[in-house]
Structures are given as C-alpha cells and as structure tokens.
Design a protein around this motif. Structure first.
Motif, PDB file in Angstrom:
ATOM      1  N   THR A 111      12.187  57.579 -87.926  1.00 49.71           N
ATOM      2  CA  THR A 111      12.297  58.444 -86.753  1.00 49.71           C
ATOM      3  C   THR A 111      12.991  59.750 -87.122  1.00 49.71           C
ATOM      4  N   THR A 112      12.566  60.847 -86.488  1.00 56.77           N
ATOM      5  CA  THR A 112      13.077  62.172 -86.854  1.00 56.77           C
ATOM      6  C   THR A 112      12.833  63.185 -85.743  1.00 56.77           C
ATOM      7  N   SER A 113      13.603  64.261 -85.791  1.00 61.27           N
ATOM      8  CA  SER A 113      13.302  65.417 -84.942  1.00 61.27           C
ATOM      9  C   SER A 113      12.566  66.488 -85.741  1.00 61.27           C
ATOM     10  N   GLY A 114      12.255  66.186 -86.981  1.00 62.75           N
ATOM     11  CA  GLY A 114      11.449  67.095 -87.785  1.00 62.75           C
ATOM     12  C   GLY A 114      12.237  68.253 -88.359  1.00 62.75           C
ATOM     13  N   LEU A 115      11.572  69.064 -89.142  1.00 64.26           N
ATOM     14  CA  LEU A 115      12.225  70.208 -89.764  1.00 64.26           C
ATOM     15  C   LEU A 115      12.792  71.159 -88.719  1.00 64.26           C
ATOM     16  N   ALA A 116      13.984  71.636 -88.975  1.00 65.05           N
ATOM     17  CA  ALA A 116      14.582  72.628 -88.079  1.00 65.05           C
ATOM     18  C   ALA A 116      13.746  73.899 -88.079  1.00 65.05           C
ATOM     19  N   TYR A 117      13.494  74.448 -86.888  1.00 65.55           N
ATOM     20  CA  TYR A 117      12.831  75.734 -86.709  1.00 65.55           C
ATOM     21  C   TYR A 117      11.394  75.725 -87.236  1.00 65.55           C
ATOM     22  N   LYS A 118      10.777  74.557 -87.206  1.00 61.31           N
ATOM     23  CA  LYS A 118       9.371  74.406 -87.567  1.00 61.31           C
ATOM     24  C   LYS A 118       8.487  75.144 -86.566  1.00 61.31           C
ATOM     25  N   MET A 119       7.238  75.370 -86.902  1.00 59.95           N
ATOM     26  CA  MET A 119       6.287  75.911 -85.948  1.00 59.95           C
ATOM     27  C   MET A 119       6.079  74.894 -84.834  1.00 59.95           C
ATOM     28  N   HIS A 120       5.911  75.357 -83.627  1.00 60.28           N
ATOM     29  CA  HIS A 120       5.716  74.473 -82.482  1.00 60.28           C
ATOM     30  C   HIS A 120       4.433  73.664 -82.681  1.00 60.28           C
ATOM     31  N   GLY A 121       4.572  72.350 -82.639  1.00 57.87           N
ATOM     32  CA  GLY A 121       3.432  71.475 -82.849  1.00 57.87           C
ATOM     33  C   GLY A 121       3.385  70.855 -84.224  1.00 57.87           C
ATOM     34  N   ARG A 122       4.255  71.301 -85.130  1.00 59.24           N
ATOM     35  CA  ARG A 122       4.271  70.740 -86.481  1.00 59.24           C
ATOM     36  C   ARG A 122       4.650  69.265 -86.447  1.00 59.24           C
ATOM     37  N   VAL A 123       3.961  68.471 -87.253  1.00 59.62           N
ATOM     38  CA  VAL A 123       4.266  67.054 -87.408  1.00 59.62           C
ATOM     39  C   VAL A 123       4.444  66.770 -88.897  1.00 59.62           C
ATOM     40  N   GLY A 124       5.480  66.029 -89.238  1.00 56.89           N
ATOM     41  CA  GLY A 124       5.747  65.693 -90.630  1.00 56.89           C
ATOM     42  C   GLY A 124       5.216  64.330 -91.008  1.00 56.89           C
ATOM     43  N   ASP A 125       5.827  63.743 -92.027  1.00 55.05           N
ATOM     44  CA  ASP A 125       5.340  62.473 -92.556  1.00 55.05           C
ATOM     45  C   ASP A 125       5.810  61.268 -91.759  1.00 55.05           C
ATOM     46  N   SER A 126       6.911  61.390 -91.033  1.00 55.73           N
ATOM     47  CA  SER A 126       7.554  60.221 -90.425  1.00 55.73           C
ATOM     48  C   SER A 126       6.646  59.385 -89.528  1.00 55.73           C
ATOM     49  N   PRO A 127       5.784  59.966 -88.701  1.00 55.70           N
ATOM     50  CA  PRO A 127       4.936  59.144 -87.845  1.00 55.70           C
ATOM     51  C   PRO A 127       3.602  58.757 -88.479  1.00 55.70           C
ATOM     52  N   ILE A 128       3.380  59.172 -89.713  1.00 58.72           N
ATOM     53  CA  ILE A 128       2.095  58.918 -90.351  1.00 58.72           C
ATOM     54  C   ILE A 128       2.189  57.658 -91.211  1.00 58.72           C
TER      55      ILE A 128
END
Length: 325
Positions: free
Chosen positions: A204-221
């Motif tokens: 679980t994560t809040s993702g990269l700080a200041y990412k583009m809106h809508g960006r998804v990382g590896d955590s849910p994949i």
C-alpha cells in the motif's frame, strides 16, 4: 524519513531488535541466508516494525495469514508520521492525495485498487475487490464508489498538516526531483507465511510525491509490486514504481525461485535486470524483499539505505539490505 525513524525508536515495540550489521548474511549470494521460524512476517522499511507487530497480533487472534498482512499495513496507513502511505501522504502536483494498494494469497487470489481518493484503508478495499468482485483491479471513481457501496467511511479531502506544509514548500519551485530513500519510495510491502506454509502479501502507498495526477506505480500491479505463490514463495517491491513495473519485479523473483534460485539470488538478479533497463540509475532507488516456502529470506536494493523488518512470534528485527552499488 528521519522523523519516521525517530517515531519507530519511540514506538511501543520495546522488544524490537535493531540489527544494522546482520545484512552480512546476504553477502555474495550466499546460501547462508536468514531462515526464519514459521510463522514469519517480512515488511519493507522502518515502519515495518510496528506493522509486523500488528500483523503478528492479528495472526495470533485469527490464525489467518491474510488477516495478518492486511492488519499489518493498515497500521502504516494510519501512521500520521508516514508521508508515503495513507491519506496523510504527500499529494500529487495538483495537491490531491491518491492511494494504491494490492493484496494476494498463495492460491492466486488477488485484488487491487489504484488512484483512490478519500478512502483511509485502500488495502481493505483491495481485499473487497479480491473477495467480493469478479475483478482484480478497480481504479479511480469506480474504486471510491465500491468503497461507498461496502460501507467504507469517505474521508474529507484535505491534506494532513505535514503534507500541506511540504506541498506549499514544493510549489515555490515545482521541481520534480525525488530524493532516493525518501521520496523514491517508502511504500510498505508485506509478505508472510504461517506455520502451515500458507502465504499472503500486501502492498500500500500514496505514490510518488508530486506525481502527475493519475499516475499509478507498481504497488497495485500484481506481479510488479507484489506476487505470492504457495508452491514457491512471495516477493514485494519498494522504490520507483516505473522501474519495477518494467521488469515485472515481484513476479520475476518468484519465477526465479521456482527455477531453483534462493530468495537472495532472485532478488539480486531482479535488481541487476532493473539496473540494465533503467536510465539515470544514480537517482533511482528500488528494493526487493522475498521469502520462499522453506522460510528463507532475501533482500536487495540498488543503493544502500533500504531496510526491512523481520517478525516472528517471539522477535521483531530491523535489518539492513545489501545493495548493487
């Protein structure tokens, strides 16, 4: 991160053992890897210590390794000192906090959510996807609507005090340059095995700080940030998600273990693969954590600084991982 480390040291885990030198057990792809008693819980980073404690407590209560890995990371999702997990996490460039999570069991059951807003426990929502829908991943407004239909509280959308302060400072220059081991990234991944060899994992994560809106990382994949197979073992990842997705990191590690590699050897090969596929590697951090069905443990990162927590019914230790550089 320094604030989180201070918090850990002051945590209720008086029995936790800090073992900064134990990483030598991982040197040179040795077969002399840490073999933990079962049940065994592993989780990424310093916040893994209280997360492990919560997981072990839940395991004692229900006997379910799935319950354990869910409860463990729920603890981190509520940690107000953690700015990379939960609704208190740092926002995207638009000042909005969005969350990603996944959960998986060793029989192949899995569920995930991504780009979720206003849900305090995305890991529990991922479990709903796994257990109550025919799908594996639900994202965005669809995930929020699922949360509402399942009775999840919908939180007021506002930044936590620490996240707001950091975001206001960032807006002065609005430069996107993550700092390794701080913003790059402190996701919590947790994998565990019970006394009978049943396995489960969560991320679980809040993702990269200041990412583009809508960006998804590896955590849910599934296969990138997390993969679990009772026949072989489990792996989870942390760090810059784009690099982990490109090599299907967690799935790669489990498949390497299936072919006979130890967890440590598999983690090291996954990092080498990642390094070969990444640019500007000096500015990228990523780490992997793995366990096989025998209870052997592996951990490896690109750069120094990655650590993980190893918990059993009788101990909880923070261990420094070896690294490529």
């Amino acid at each position: 991160m320094s604030e989180r480390r201070k918090f850990i040291k002051k945590s209720i885990l008086g029995s936790a053992i800090l073992v900064p030198g134990i990483s030598g057990a991982f040197a040179n792809s040795s077969k002399k890897e840490l073999i933990g008693e079962k049940p065994l819980i592993l989780s990424t980073w310093n916040h893994g210590l209280p997360a492990n404690a919560a997981a072990i407590s839940k395991l004692k209560e229900t006997g379910s390794i799935l319950d354990a890995v869910e409860a463990g990371v729920m603890d981190t999702e509520l940690d107000m000192d953690n700015l990379s997990v939960g609704l208190q996490g740092l926002p995207d460039r638009e000042g909005i906090t969005t969350l990603d999570a996944s959960i998986m069991t060793g029989d192949g059951s899995c569920g995930s959510v991504a780009f979720v807003r206003q849900v305090k426990h995305p890991i529990s929502l991922a479990r709903v996807v796994m257990e109550k829908t025919p799908h594996v991943m639900i994202v965005g407004e669809g995930a929020r609507q699922l949360a509402i239909s399942e009775g999840f509280p919908i939180e007021k959308e506002e930044l936590s005090p620490k996240a707001k302060e950091a975001y206001e400072k960032w807006k002065v220059t609005s430069k996107y340059k993550p700092v390794i081991n701080i913003e790059n990234h402190d996701t919590i991944g947790m994998i565990g095995i019970d006394k009978n060899g049943q396995m489960a994992g969560s991320c679980t994560t809040s993702g990269l700080a200041y990412k583009m809106h809508g960006r998804v990382g590896d955590s849910p994949i599934i296969g990138a940030g997390l993969y679990v197979d009772n026949e072989v073992g489990a792996a989870t990842a942390t760090g810059l998600g784009e690099t982990i997705i490109r090599v299907c990191g967690s799935f790669l590690i489990v498949e390497l273990m299936r072919q006979g590699r130890t967890p440590q050897e598999a983690c090291e090969e996954a990092v080498r693969r990642l390094v070969s596929k990444s640019k500007n590697i000096k500015d990228v951090q990523a780490g992997f954590l793995a366990i096989n069905k025998e209870g052997q443990v592996g951990a490896y990162a690109i750069h120094p600084g990655f650590n993980f927590a190893q918990g059993t019914l009788s101990s909880n230790a923070l261990i420094d991982s070896k690294s490529y550089f």
